[in-house]
Scaffold this motif. Structure first.
Motif, mmCIF file in Angstrom:
data_model
loop_
_atom_site.group_PDB
_atom_site.id
_atom_site.type_symbol
_atom_site.label_atom_id
_atom_site.label_comp_id
_atom_site.label_asym_id
_atom_site.label_seq_id
_atom_site.Cartn_x
_atom_site.Cartn_y
_atom_site.Cartn_z
ATOM 1 N N GLU A 1 0.867 -1.171 0.000
ATOM 2 C CA GLU A 1 0.000 0.000 0.000
ATOM 3 C C GLU A 1 0.912 1.232 0.000
ATOM 4 O O GLU A 1 1.731 1.399 0.906
ATOM 5 C CB GLU A 1 -0.883 0.004 1.243
ATOM 6 C CG GLU A 1 -1.811 1.211 1.340
ATOM 7 C CD GLU A 1 -2.565 1.213 2.653
ATOM 8 O OE1 GLU A 1 -3.647 0.599 2.720
ATOM 9 O OE2 GLU A 1 -2.044 1.820 3.622
ATOM 10 N N LEU A 2 0.777 2.072 -1.008
ATOM 11 C CA LEU A 2 1.613 3.259 -1.139
ATOM 12 C C LEU A 2 0.804 4.503 -0.827
ATOM 13 O O LEU A 2 -0.320 4.656 -1.312
ATOM 14 C CB LEU A 2 2.192 3.352 -2.550
ATOM 15 C CG LEU A 2 3.079 2.182 -2.986
ATOM 16 C CD1 LEU A 2 3.549 2.378 -4.429
ATOM 17 C CD2 LEU A 2 4.276 2.017 -2.045
ATOM 18 N N ALA A 3 1.382 5.388 -0.028
ATOM 19 C CA ALA A 3 0.700 6.613 0.378
ATOM 20 C C ALA A 3 1.604 7.816 0.137
ATOM 21 O O ALA A 3 2.822 7.746 0.330
ATOM 22 C CB ALA A 3 0.312 6.547 1.854
ATOM 23 N N LEU A 4 0.989 8.908 -0.300
ATOM 24 C CA LEU A 4 1.692 10.176 -0.466
ATOM 25 C C LEU A 4 0.869 11.239 0.234
ATOM 26 O O LEU A 4 -0.172 11.659 -0.255
ATOM 27 C CB LEU A 4 1.872 10.520 -1.946
ATOM 28 C CG LEU A 4 2.600 11.829 -2.248
ATOM 29 C CD1 LEU A 4 4.020 11.789 -1.680
ATOM 30 C CD2 LEU A 4 2.643 12.084 -3.753
ATOM 31 N N GLY A 5 1.329 11.639 1.424
ATOM 32 C CA GLY A 5 0.561 12.559 2.244
ATOM 33 C C GLY A 5 1.149 13.947 2.269
ATOM 34 O O GLY A 5 2.315 14.167 1.915
ATOM 35 N N ALA A 6 0.342 14.909 2.702
ATOM 36 C CA ALA A 6 0.778 16.300 2.801
ATOM 37 C C ALA A 6 0.135 16.938 4.018
ATOM 38 O O ALA A 6 -0.972 16.572 4.429
ATOM 39 C CB ALA A 6 0.407 17.076 1.541
ATOM 40 N N ALA A 7 0.861 17.900 4.598
ATOM 41 C CA ALA A 7 0.355 18.634 5.762
ATOM 42 C C ALA A 7 0.665 20.110 5.601
ATOM 43 O O ALA A 7 1.690 20.479 5.025
ATOM 44 C CB ALA A 7 0.987 18.106 7.048
ATOM 45 N N SER A 8 -0.223 20.947 6.089
ATOM 46 C CA SER A 8 -0.006 22.387 6.149
ATOM 47 C C SER A 8 0.116 22.758 7.618
ATOM 48 O O SER A 8 -0.852 22.643 8.376
ATOM 49 C CB SER A 8 -1.172 23.138 5.490
ATOM 50 O OG SER A 8 -0.945 24.527 5.522
ATOM 51 N N LEU A 9 1.326 23.175 8.018
ATOM 52 C CA LEU A 9 1.641 23.387 9.422
ATOM 53 C C LEU A 9 1.820 24.865 9.730
ATOM 54 O O LEU A 9 2.278 25.631 8.880
ATOM 55 C CB LEU A 9 2.930 22.638 9.789
ATOM 56 C CG LEU A 9 2.961 21.156 9.454
ATOM 57 C CD1 LEU A 9 4.334 20.576 9.763
ATOM 58 C CD2 LEU A 9 1.896 20.412 10.231
ATOM 59 N N PRO A 10 1.508 25.301 10.960
ATOM 60 C CA PRO A 10 1.702 26.702 11.323
ATOM 61 C C PRO A 10 3.177 27.059 11.395
ATOM 62 O O PRO A 10 4.016 26.235 11.748
ATOM 63 C CB PRO A 10 1.037 26.806 12.698
ATOM 64 C CG PRO A 10 1.078 25.426 13.241
ATOM 65 C CD PRO A 10 0.925 24.518 12.059
ATOM 66 N N ALA A 11 3.499 28.299 11.032
ATOM 67 C CA ALA A 11 4.866 28.803 11.085
ATOM 68 C C ALA A 11 4.819 30.297 11.357
ATOM 69 O O ALA A 11 3.764 30.932 11.273
ATOM 70 C CB ALA A 11 5.604 28.515 9.779
ATOM 71 N N ASP A 12 5.959 30.873 11.671
ATOM 72 C CA ASP A 12 6.021 32.288 12.021
ATOM 73 C C ASP A 12 5.503 33.187 10.896
ATOM 74 O O ASP A 12 4.906 34.219 11.140
ATOM 75 C CB ASP A 12 7.459 32.683 12.370
ATOM 76 C CG ASP A 12 7.930 32.018 13.657
ATOM 77 O OD1 ASP A 12 7.056 31.577 14.431
ATOM 78 O OD2 ASP A 12 9.150 31.937 13.878
ATOM 79 N N SER A 13 5.755 32.782 9.636
ATOM 80 C CA SER A 13 5.385 33.622 8.498
ATOM 81 C C SER A 13 4.053 33.213 7.861
ATOM 82 O O SER A 13 3.748 33.613 6.758
ATOM 83 C CB SER A 13 6.487 33.562 7.438
ATOM 84 O OG SER A 13 6.690 32.226 6.997
ATOM 85 N N GLY A 14 3.274 32.415 8.534
ATOM 86 C CA GLY A 14 1.985 32.001 7.995
ATOM 87 C C GLY A 14 1.785 30.508 8.120
ATOM 88 O O GLY A 14 1.206 30.027 9.070
#
Length: 234
Positions: free
Chosen positions: A78-91
């Motif tokens: 089973e192959l997975a390609l995930g993504a996350a949008s994380l908080p940072a100082d510049s947005g």
């Protein structure tokens, strides 16, 4: 999902940004574990099936958005390609995860199974991880115990051992509940309670979790997610 532990710790270090929007979903089969558990199970999607788990994860008042699509193209992996949008100082900043998972011994009714998970996290917090999930089943597979043992090596840092333990129980045809505890050497452990509910059986699931970390008892964690299921490759 060992890589998720590293991203979750990084989220706790940030002090800005409100909740981020959740993306759309596409495809996936039923599996013994998965959202809202962080501890992995010894199962993969059937050949030709896909899944996409998507959720918002908040810890210490700061939030991130996740999407984790996975497909079984060959029957063995089973192959997975995930993504996350994380908080940072510049947005906010993005992170990506490539994961491969196979089953060394399938979970059977009232039996046990073993899997193997290899993952590579890219971005500012790059890391490589390995995990060995073991699942034990009772009452067919209505009650499951999952144990994880693995390691993670962040880029430029030493390898750290990782672990996890989860108890999962099916409550009727539509509802499931789980209790888990996971962590890694040198860091605090996280305890979480999770609940899932089938909105469209076999197609759409709504889930949520609540918990806290042992080294940050005032920083509560929670998540809210959706899983859309199907078999687009068949």
């Amino acid at each position: 999902m060992i890589w998720h532990q590293t991203l979750q710790r990084n989220l706790l270090r940030n002090t800005q940004l409100p909740a981020l929007a959740l993306g759309l979903l596409l495809a996936a089969p039923d599996a013994p574990a998965g959202r809202p558990l962080t501890v992995d199970d010894a199962g993969i999607a059937d050949r030709g099936n896909c899944q996409l788990e998507s959720w918002v994860d908040t810890s210490g008042g700061q939030s991130a958005a996740w999407a984790m699509p996975a497909c079984n193209f060959t029957g063995n992996w089973e192959l997975a390609l995930g993504a996350a949008s994380l908080p940072a100082d510049s947005g906010h900043r993005n992170a990506a995860v490539l994961q491969g998972k196979t089953v060394l011994r399938p979970v059977t009714d009232n039996g046990w199974g073993v899997g193997l998970v290899l993952a590579r996290q890219a971005g500012e917090q790059a890391a490589t991880s390995i995990n060995l999930p073991v699942s034990l089943a009772w009452q067919g597979q209505d009650t499951l115990l999952h144990a994880n043992l693995g390691a993670i090596r962040p880029q430029g840092a030493h390898t750290a051992a990782t672990w996890g333990l989860a108890l999962e129980r099916q409550l009727g045809e539509l509802t499931g509940i789980g209790l888990e505890r996971f962590g890694q050497r040198g860091g605090g452990a996280t305890t979480q309670l999770g609940l899932r509910r089938a909105i469209v059986p076999g197609r759409l699931q709504l889930d949520a979790s609540w918990g806290r970390k042992s080294d940050q008892p005032r920083a509560k964690t929670w998540s809210l997610g959706l899983v859309w299921t199907g078999a687009p490759l068949q």
